[in-house]
Design an enzyme around this catalytic site. Structure first.
Site: not given
Length: 243
Positions: A74, A124, A218-219
């Site tokens: 990643r 996070h 937001n989409p």
């Protein structure tokens, strides 16, 4: 993109702004979300693994090297990504000094910092950091090209990525800062993230309870009673058209 005039008024005239960003912001830079990993990595050896299992303490304890190697992969993927217009616009807004702008993110990729933001509350954690699973001491040495779990020089424990895994609590200091920023703002922007997934969704609710205006970008806008204005679209376009 249609942005309500009243929403624009609040954006222009707010004194204290808190922004919460999620995976949708980094997706514009080509960063795959957990939900899209199966599709994005179908040509990769990692496509056979469940990303949620690869991001859990149970998965790490079951096979530390496999999880470490997944994070190394990643990281190698993220090295090819660049901050997009949303990252840059937020950084510029923070630096303008015309309004107080606090940034909270659920993303771990560091693209906000790469885009120029200096003060970022990371709920996070950050994928570029590492610490000991046992004594929690930060591991500051480079880890490029290391494919096996490193032994902690302090206690002999295993070094893990400094991200919040599924089932783990958010960092206390980050959550405390996020709550404080949400409690004291008069405008709260939820960008590229759902307004219904807790605990982060609780920040918008906290801001709303103190009289703040809540705008979601937001989409796929969510239907939340907390949100005052929903803007359907991608983050970069929103910031370019509203600031």
């Amino acid at each position: 993109m249609e942005i309500d005039n009243d929403a624009l008024y609040h954006i222009k005239n707010a004194k204290c702004v808190t922004i919460l960003t999620g995976a949708g912001v980094s997706a514009e830079s080509g960063v795959a979300t957990f939900r899209s990993y199966k599709d994005e990595t179908k040509e990769s050896l990692w496509s056979q693994y469940d990303p949620q299992k690869m991001a859990s303490l149970e998965g790490f304890l079951e096979n530390p090297n496999r999880v470490w190697q997944w994070y190394q992969w990643r990281r190698s993927e993220l090295k090819t990504k660049e901050p997009n217009d949303a990252h840059k616009a937020i950084a510029k807004w923070q630096q303008s000094n015309s309004q107080s702008v606090t940034l909270i993110t659920q993303n771990v990729d560091g693209l906000h910092q790469a885009g120029g933001s200096q003060n970022v509350t990371e709920l996070h954690g950050n994928i570029w950091g590492n610490h000991c699973l046992q004594c929690r001491t930060e591991y500051k040495e480079g880890v490029d090209d290391i494919e096996e779990v490193i032994e902690c020089p302090e206690c002999g424990g295993q070094i893990r990525p400094s991200v919040v895994w599924f089932g783990e609590a958010l960092p206390e200091h980050a959550w405390r800062d996020a709550e404080s920023a949400s409690y004291s703002c008069d405008l709260f922007l939820s960008v590229g993230t759902s307004s219904q997934v807790y605990p982060a969704a609780g920040l918008a609710a906290l801001a709303k309870s103190q009289g703040a205006t809540v705008i979601e970008i937001n989409p796929e806008p969510t239907e939340s009673s907390v949100v005052d204005y929903c803007v359907k679209g991608i983050a970069s376009k929103f910031f370019l058209e509203s600031l």
